[in-house]
Scaffold this active site. Structure first.
Site, mmCIF file in Angstrom:
data_model
loop_
_atom_site.group_PDB
_atom_site.id
_atom_site.type_symbol
_atom_site.label_atom_id
_atom_site.label_comp_id
_atom_site.label_asym_id
_atom_site.label_seq_id
_atom_site.Cartn_x
_atom_site.Cartn_y
_atom_site.Cartn_z
ATOM 1 N N ASP A 33 -22.770 -40.379 22.917
ATOM 2 C CA ASP A 33 -21.736 -39.856 22.015
ATOM 3 C C ASP A 33 -20.512 -39.448 22.826
ATOM 4 O O ASP A 33 -20.221 -38.271 23.012
ATOM 5 C CB ASP A 33 -22.292 -38.666 21.221
ATOM 6 C CG ASP A 33 -21.287 -38.096 20.245
ATOM 7 O OD1 ASP A 33 -20.380 -38.842 19.824
ATOM 8 O OD2 ASP A 33 -21.402 -36.898 19.908
ATOM 9 N N ASP A 395 -5.773 -41.839 -8.838
ATOM 10 C CA ASP A 395 -4.804 -40.977 -8.183
ATOM 11 C C ASP A 395 -4.880 -41.174 -6.662
ATOM 12 O O ASP A 395 -5.886 -40.804 -6.071
ATOM 13 C CB ASP A 395 -5.005 -39.505 -8.566
ATOM 14 C CG ASP A 395 -6.474 -39.067 -8.515
ATOM 15 O OD1 ASP A 395 -7.361 -39.859 -8.870
ATOM 16 O OD2 ASP A 395 -6.728 -37.924 -8.120
ATOM 17 N N GLU A 590 -16.164 -43.239 0.701
ATOM 18 C CA GLU A 590 -15.595 -43.286 -0.646
ATOM 19 C C GLU A 590 -14.905 -44.611 -0.932
ATOM 20 O O GLU A 590 -14.942 -45.117 -2.048
ATOM 21 C CB GLU A 590 -14.594 -42.131 -0.791
ATOM 22 C CG GLU A 590 -13.815 -42.088 -2.086
ATOM 23 C CD GLU A 590 -12.652 -41.118 -2.034
ATOM 24 O OE1 GLU A 590 -12.324 -40.533 -3.082
ATOM 25 O OE2 GLU A 590 -12.059 -40.943 -0.942
#
Length: 663
Positions: A33, A395, A590
């Protein structure tokens, strides 16, 4: 060199890895990482190889686990084990090397839906009351209870008493909820009560339980309007019928007590709805209810349809949303003032010239405008349209900016056509043309067939463009078509509202204009226009692709016989999701930039669903649903090839003429 997993692909011997949870987690993060985000992704510069041990009858051996996907899977399994307090675990090789399509689908089915499920009960309020969108002055946790629901008042008052640490404020809504009253509580935001069910405890005493629902995820920690429809499609695909039924029940409750299906069940959304999908949602659940409870199922459907009929007549076919001249409907919520759920600085660019003109700071001007001491009609008009954009669900986009309340959009009117046809066919076919309303009146199917036919003719008159072979929004003030090419034209096929000839034109035009590498874009680049510092991109414009647009298009194309197009588009979309899932530690976001093929977007509001540590636990509601539903469109041949590497190498095989292979 130690053998790798790839060295043993031809071996039939099962291998399992005995791993120290915390130490291995420390090692993998320390080594791999490199950007410190607690995820293992393709952006990390580590060596992408970790040595682990395996225990079997032959003794103890060490092997290398290589590559972003397997290492991120290992990290996820370690994080889950750590959460359960496990010090050591045995991990099967197959779990680390699991087909990514199967892994993601399994995680959605068995983990993500549960991670997104909420109830407005004692436990749920602990989570839901923490709303990052709140920016009022009194942010104590608060639940608003409808005036006509004494059971809810008793239920939430008992919770407040039993859990004093919540500091829960239980407040009753007025009988008449006006825009002025909604504005008056902007500084005291809260959650709105949803449906409860009566039952009995083990002693035979009457009990109330909150009806569960699914939230989108991330900062969206409440029940949203059109998100819930698409989430329900995913729930039904995964056999979660009762949870999908609960979503319908909560919508019916909202219509009964709040007058509409809300943008979401927060106090600041009381004047705003979202795209209407209730009839199709209820019918799809009804089809999956146990056949042995036929009479009970019919009564449940009756209640859902009664609610939808009320919404249709009092919200979408009434002022201010109905344009009586054209006969079409518009998004037009009734709220006043600045939308309070936005970030404090969201409208600074808009308010700045007005504030400077009066010699005020932006904050002073905003406070004066919201309190009513400053009156500015230009801003009033702007916020009508701004709220309408939010009610549309899109939106934001240049398609709708500064004009949305004046647009009879193709998407809304296609949905209302579907409402009218669903009413007509349900009344005729399920209730024998005798449907009793809540007030005792009986209605028949004939008027709703007529309403649907009239709307179809009006959409053709005002929204169809023969030259371009596409439907466009209609501006009721300018009395002309918009020129923005939107993928929502395909909603006409979903609704069954297009003639076969027009459907053929729309299908061909859409493939040409909206299809990108990763699926369907929201609109064309030409329609969006040039982007600059002064005119930044909007998230519902090109080059972004969204799950609801994909799902609506698949079903619409399928209904008119364009199954090859539907399958190809589903494959492109699932490829997009799977690639990010593999490359970025299991992320399910999303939205996507489906032209550049990335979820790492620099656009307003960012991208919800990407902010997690170690292991994804929710995904994102309608993205999860699109994956599960999309898999039903893939042939066995397509799914067999749908490993990440396979998809990356093979997507070019799927030309616009239709997928290769056995499709």
């Amino acid at each position: 060199m130690a053998p790798t997993l790839r060295d043993h692909e031809k071996s039939n011997k099962p291998r399992k890895f005995l791993i120290d949870v915390e130490e291995t987690k420390r090692l993998i993060l320390e080594q791999e990482d490199t950007d410190g985000d607690l995820q293992i992704t393709v952006n990390d510069a580590g060596p992408k190889v970790l040595e682990v041990g395996t225990a079997n009858s032959g003794g103890y051996h060490k092997f290398d686990i290589r590559g972003t996907y397997m290492l991120s899977n290992l990290l996820q399994e370690l994080a889950l084990a750590s959460g359960y307090g496990r010090k050591h675990i045995v991990i099967d090789e197959a779990r680390l090397n699991e087909n990514p399509v199967n892994r993601l689908s399994r995680m959605i089915r068995h983990h993500f839906w549960d991670g997104l499920t909420r109830r407005i009960d004692a436990e749920g309020l602990e989570l839901i009351c923490k709303d990052p969108k709140n920016r009022g002055t009194d942010l104590r946790p608060r639940v608003y209870v409808p005036h006509g629901d004494p059971d809810a008042w008793e239920y939430y008052s008992a919770i407040a008493k039993a859990r004093p640490h919540l500091n829960l404020q239980v407040e009753r809504l007025p009988k008449d909820i006006t825009p002025q009253w909604v504005k008056s509580i902007n500084d005291k935001p809260g959650i709105l009560a949803l449906a409860t069910r009566r039952g009995q405890d083990e002693h035979g005493n009457s009990t109330l339980t909150a009806v569960p629902f699914v939230v989108p995820g991330g900062r969206f920690n409440e029940m949203y309007g059109w998100d819930s429809y698409f989430e329900s499609l995913g729930l039904l695909a995964d056999g979660r019928v009762e949870l999908a039924r609960g979503m319908v029940d909560n919508f019916a409750y909202q219509i009964e007590h709040y007058g509409k299906i809300l943008n979401a069940n927060r106090s600041y959304y009381l004047t705003r709805s979202q795209p209407p999908f209730l009839t199709d949602m209820a019918l799809k659940v009804f089809e999956r209810l146990p056949a042995e409870r036929e009479a009970e199922n019919r009564e449940w459907l009756r209640g859902a349809m009664q609610a939808a009929l009320k919404e249709y007549h009092t919200v979408w076919m009434a002022d201010p949303r109905l344009d009586r001249k054209s006969g079409l409907s518009c998004y037009h919520p009734t709220g006043i003032g600045m939308p309070p759920e936005t970030e404090a600085s969201h409208f600074d660019h808009l308010l700045d010239p007005y504030a400077r003109k009066m010699g005020l700071t932006i904050r002073e001007y905003a406070d004066g405008y919201n309190s009513g001491t400053i009156v500015e009609p230009e801003l009033d008009a702007y916020f009508v349209h701004d709220r309408a954009v939010r009610e549309s669900g899109h939106d934001t986009t240049y398609r709708l900016e500064k004009r949305c309340a004046n647009l009879a959009t193709v998407d809304l009117n296609a949905l209302l056509y579907r409402y009218e046809m669903d009413f007509a066919m349900t009344i005729r076919d399920i209730f024998n043309d005798q449907f009793e309303l809540a007030d005792g009146r009986v209605i028949k199917s004939t008027p709703y067939f007529a309403y649907a036919e009239r709307r179809r003719m009006l959409i053709d008159r005002y929204c169809w463009n023969e030259e371009k072979g596409l439907y466009f929004d209609y501006d009721i003030k300018l009395e002309e078509q918009s020129n923005y090419e939107s993928v929502t034209a395909l909603w006409m096929l979903w609704a069954g509202c297009a003639s076969p000839e027009k459907a053929a034109r729309v299908a061909a035009t859409s493939v040409e204009r909206f299809e990108a590498t990763g699926g369907l874009v929201s609109g064309t680049e030409e329609s969006r226009g040039a982007i600059s510092l002064d005119r930044p991109n909007r998230q519902w414009d090109y080059p972004y692709g969204w799950a609801p647009h994909q799902m609506m298009a698949w079903r619409g194309l399928e209904q008119y016989g364009y199954i090859d197009d539907a399958r190809r588009l589903a494959y492109r979309w699932l490829y997009t999701i799977t690639k990010s899932f593999v490359d970025f530690n299991g992320v399910v976001p999303e939205k996507f930039d489906i032209v550049s093929m990335t979820h790492l977007v620099k656009v307003e509001y960012g991208n919800v669903g990407v902010d997690f540590k170690l292991v994804p636990r929710e995904g994102f509601g309608w993205m999860n649903a699109s994956y599960q539903l999309g898999l039903t469109y893939l042939s066995s041949h397509m799914r067999l090839k749908a490993t990440c590497n396979g998809m990356w190498q093979r997507w070019k095989l799927f030309s616009r003429a239709g997928p290769a292979g056995d499709v």
